[in-house]
Design a protein around this motif. Structure first.
Motif, PDB file in Angstrom:
ATOM      1  N   HIS A   1       2.479   9.234  -2.558  1.00 12.37           N
ATOM      2  CA  HIS A   1       2.983   8.499  -1.403  1.00 12.37           C
ATOM      3  C   HIS A   1       4.320   7.887  -1.783  1.00 12.37           C
ATOM      4  CE1 HIS A   1      -0.997   8.732   0.537  1.00 12.37           C
ATOM      5  NE2 HIS A   1      -1.466   8.532  -0.678  1.00 12.37           N
ATOM      6  N   GLY A   2       5.276   7.903  -0.870  1.00 15.18           N
ATOM      7  CA  GLY A   2       6.593   7.341  -1.124  1.00 15.18           C
ATOM      8  C   GLY A   2       6.675   5.910  -0.619  1.00 15.18           C
ATOM      9  N   TRP A   3       6.854   4.987  -1.535  1.00 16.66           N
ATOM     10  CA  TRP A   3       6.901   3.558  -1.219  1.00 16.66           C
ATOM     11  C   TRP A   3       8.362   3.160  -1.036  1.00 16.66           C
ATOM     12  CZ3 TRP A   3       6.274   0.076  -6.068  1.00 16.66           C
ATOM     13  CH2 TRP A   3       6.459  -1.271  -5.735  1.00 16.66           C
ATOM     14  N   ALA A   4       8.672   2.533   0.097  1.00 18.27           N
ATOM     15  CA  ALA A   4      10.056   2.201   0.406  1.00 18.27           C
ATOM     16  C   ALA A   4      10.171   0.763   0.880  1.00 18.27           C
ATOM     17  CB  ALA A   4      10.612   3.137   1.475  1.00 18.27           C
TER      18      ALA A   4
ATOM     19  N   VAL B   1       4.457   7.684   3.805  1.00 16.19           N
ATOM     20  CA  VAL B   1       5.493   6.686   3.533  1.00 16.19           C
ATOM     21  C   VAL B   1       4.840   5.314   3.640  1.00 16.19           C
ATOM     22  CG1 VAL B   1       7.674   5.683   4.287  1.00 16.19           C
ATOM     23  CG2 VAL B   1       7.316   8.166   4.444  1.00 16.19           C
ATOM     24  N   VAL B   2       4.912   4.555   2.554  1.00 14.45           N
ATOM     25  CA  VAL B   2       4.394   3.189   2.534  1.00 14.45           C
ATOM     26  C   VAL B   2       5.568   2.260   2.789  1.00 14.45           C
ATOM     27  CG1 VAL B   2       3.226   1.419   1.171  1.00 14.45           C
ATOM     28  CG2 VAL B   2       2.545   3.822   0.957  1.00 14.45           C
ATOM     29  N   ALA B   3       5.553   1.584   3.939  1.00 12.41           N
ATOM     30  CA  ALA B   3       6.702   0.809   4.397  1.00 12.41           C
ATOM     31  C   ALA B   3       6.526  -0.660   4.060  1.00 12.41           C
ATOM     32  CB  ALA B   3       6.883   0.982   5.899  1.00 12.41           C
ATOM     33  N   GLU B   4       7.305  -1.138   3.092  1.00  8.91           N
ATOM     34  CA  GLU B   4       7.345  -2.561   2.757  1.00  8.91           C
ATOM     35  C   GLU B   4       8.537  -3.198   3.450  1.00  8.91           C
ATOM     36  OE1 GLU B   4       8.062  -5.482  -1.127  1.00  8.91           O
ATOM     37  OE2 GLU B   4       7.466  -3.401  -1.443  1.00  8.91           O
ATOM     38  N   SER B   5       8.379  -4.450   3.882  1.00 10.72           N
ATOM     39  CA  SER B   5       9.459  -5.224   4.483  1.00 10.72           C
ATOM     40  C   SER B   5      10.013  -4.540   5.738  1.00 10.72           C
ATOM     41  CB  SER B   5      10.594  -5.445   3.467  1.00 10.72           C
ATOM     42  OG  SER B   5      11.542  -6.375   3.963  1.00 10.72           O
ATOM     43  N   LEU B   6       9.129  -4.013   6.548  1.00 15.76           N
ATOM     44  CA  LEU B   6       9.527  -3.458   7.843  1.00 15.76           C
ATOM     45  C   LEU B   6       9.226  -4.506   8.921  1.00 15.76           C
ATOM     46  CD1 LEU B   6      10.769  -0.895   9.073  1.00 15.76           C
ATOM     47  CD2 LEU B   6       8.455  -0.030   9.454  1.00 15.76           C
TER      48      LEU B   6
ATOM     49  N   THR C   1       2.478  10.555   6.944  1.00 14.54           N
ATOM     50  CA  THR C   1       1.745   9.451   7.559  1.00 14.54           C
ATOM     51  C   THR C   1       2.368   8.128   7.140  1.00 14.54           C
ATOM     52  OG1 THR C   1      -0.324  10.703   7.539  1.00 14.54           O
ATOM     53  CG2 THR C   1      -0.503   8.318   7.741  1.00 14.54           C
ATOM     54  N   LEU C   2       2.502   7.200   8.084  1.00 15.08           N
ATOM     55  CA  LEU C   2       3.050   5.890   7.777  1.00 15.08           C
ATOM     56  C   LEU C   2       1.937   4.914   7.429  1.00 15.08           C
ATOM     57  CD1 LEU C   2       5.575   3.995   7.725  1.00 15.08           C
ATOM     58  CD2 LEU C   2       4.935   3.330  10.054  1.00 15.08           C
ATOM     59  N   THR C   3       2.106   4.214   6.312  1.00 20.65           N
ATOM     60  CA  THR C   3       1.280   3.059   5.978  1.00 20.65           C
ATOM     61  C   THR C   3       2.153   1.819   6.093  1.00 20.65           C
ATOM     62  OG1 THR C   3      -0.174   4.279   4.467  1.00 20.65           O
ATOM     63  CG2 THR C   3      -0.064   1.902   4.179  1.00 20.65           C
ATOM     64  N   PHE C   4       1.761   0.907   6.978  1.00 25.58           N
ATOM     65  CA  PHE C   4       2.516  -0.327   7.195  1.00 25.58           C
ATOM     66  C   PHE C   4       2.000  -1.371   6.229  1.00 25.58           C
ATOM     67  CE2 PHE C   4       3.015  -4.498   9.242  1.00 25.58           C
ATOM     68  CZ  PHE C   4       4.377  -4.498   9.486  1.00 25.58           C
ATOM     69  N   LEU C   5       2.861  -1.815   5.327  1.00 28.63           N
ATOM     70  CA  LEU C   5       2.497  -2.792   4.306  1.00 28.63           C
ATOM     71  C   LEU C   5       2.935  -4.171   4.784  1.00 28.63           C
ATOM     72  CD1 LEU C   5       1.283  -2.944   1.407  1.00 28.63           C
ATOM     73  CD2 LEU C   5       3.614  -2.779   0.542  1.00 28.63           C
TER      74      LEU C   5
END
Length: 410
Positions: free
Chosen positions: A101-104, A160-165, A276-280
């Protein structure tokens, strides 16, 4: 309930992709969440080559051709990205049957903020003292976020793991913070609200008296900065209404439309790329990061403070990351259960635990928190983070997962 281990590209560069992935597999995990787009920091890395790692803002891959053409904001490219380290990790994982998974990190980027302050948070006094905080209401920031999501999704990752979105807080404005004025939690919250033209316009369109809210924040925070005693107690809607008035609370709540619509755009972009988006959600991180002793309010109940409407996002996002940074397994269970109630029964919950300090002092405590997360409705348990912890701490993971597997091989 196969989870993942968070891994920084710099850690893999030090030790080698094959060695790191074999160790992760030794922990009984078949997934890794790799920092594809990171933020500047200085980290003590116990088993890294230099033992201290300096990280920069930006992406660990060459940006795909055409994605950022004509955009105001383009992600900085990390040193060494030309060697395609992320692609190396994805390939090595594929050879081992592992998922990446790509953490961004999306809207926290001091390099972009310093270069173009107009896209950052504007406080109630009109200042741009939050260079790390890109404002999610700004159209150019929103276009950047969508393009960054597409760029990460194109790196061969499953998700995609979305941090600070979402919006940030006052204390995350810059690398080093100094404040010798005693600001209370509510004063800090008001000082961190964005009153840029785009935020003001969105709130006004929703029927909020945005200018009244700004004036109230200026009056309250200004008085504290001039020496008045700060407000005490946690930030709740009721307490904030009593302290700052209904217009300020309405303004704060209106920010959820900004975040929800942005996350919707990003989720659609990631889905269009076949990922797939994972909202962190950063709320749990903010509450427990320093000491693993979060204040009483549950993260899911306080997410509104960052503009996060979990009920609305539950209809848009297939997967949620839940940082459960607490020493007490019962608190972990309460936080996870509150998220489950908020996002609904059919959304994936990935509970993020830290295997070591300050949250976890033993293998037994980690195992208790894993059991608590599962019992409360967590689908997977992820662990943060490989390079920040000694091997002997990481070796707690297999037993915590209830597996007889060996610790990671040296």
């Amino acid at each position: 309930m196969d989870g993942s281990l968070y891994v920084y590209v710099e850690d893999v560069r030090d030790e080698g992709a094959g060695r790191v992935l074999d160790r992760v597999a030794g922990y009984g995990l078949r997934q890794v969440t790799v920092g594809a787009a990171g933020q500047a920091s200085r980290d003590v890395t116990p088993h890294g080559a230099s033992r201290v790692t300096l990280r920069a803002d930006g992406v660990h891959f060459p940006p795909p051709a055409g994605l950022f053409d004509g955009l105001r904001l383009v992600p900085p490219v990390q040193p060494g990205a030309a060697g395609r380290p992320l692609a190396e990790i994805v390939a090595a994982a594929g050879e081992r049957g592992m998922t990446v998974h790509g953490w961004a990190v999306f809207l926290r980027n001091v390099t972009l903020g310093r270069a173009d302050p107009e896209v950052t948070v504007r406080d109630c006094f009109g200042g741009r003292g939050h260079p790390a905080g890109l404002c999610p209401a700004h159209p150019d920031v929103r276009r950047y976020a969508v393009a960054l999501a597409r760029a990460v999704a194109r790196q061969g990752v499953a998700g995609v793991v979305a941090e600070s979105l979402h919006f940030g807080g006052f204390a995350q404005g810059y690398r080093q913070e100094r404040c010798f004025v005693p600001l209370g939690p509510m004063d800090e919250y008001l000082f961190g609200l964005c009153f840029c033209a785009w935020c003001m316009r969105r709130a006004t369109d929703l029927g909020v008296k945005a200018e009244v809210a700004r004036e109230e924040c200026t009056r309250i925070v200004g008085a504290v900065l001039d020496g008045d005693p700060p407000a005490q107690g946690e930030v709740t809607r009721a307490a904030l209404t009593a302290y700052a008035g209904p217009d300020v609370v309405a303004y704060a709540r209106a920010r959820s439309e900004t975040v929800t619509s942005l996350v919707s755009e990003v989720a659609a972009a990631v889905g269009a790329e076949g990922a797939t988006l994972t909202f962190l959600d950063g709320t749990g991180h903010h509450k427990g990061h320093a000491d693993g002793l979060p204040p009483a309010g549950l993260a899911a109940h306080d997410a509104w403070q960052l503009g996060v409407d979990l009920v609305a996002l539950g209809d848009l996002v297939p997967s949620f990351g839940v940082p459960a940074y607490a020493r007490d397994p019962a608190r972990v269970a309460d936080d996870v259960a509150a998220y489950r109630r908020s996002v609904g029964p059919d959304r994936e919950l990935r509970v993020v635990l830290r295997p070591g300090p300050p949250d976890t002092d033993s293998a037994d405590r980690l195992a208790a928190k894993v059991r608590a997360a599962r019992a409360a409705g967590g689908d997977r348990v992820d662990f943060h983070a490989y390079g920040l912890l000694p091997y002997r701490v990481l070796d707690r993971i297999p037993a915590a997962l209830g597996r007889p597997g060996r610790p990671g091989s040296a």
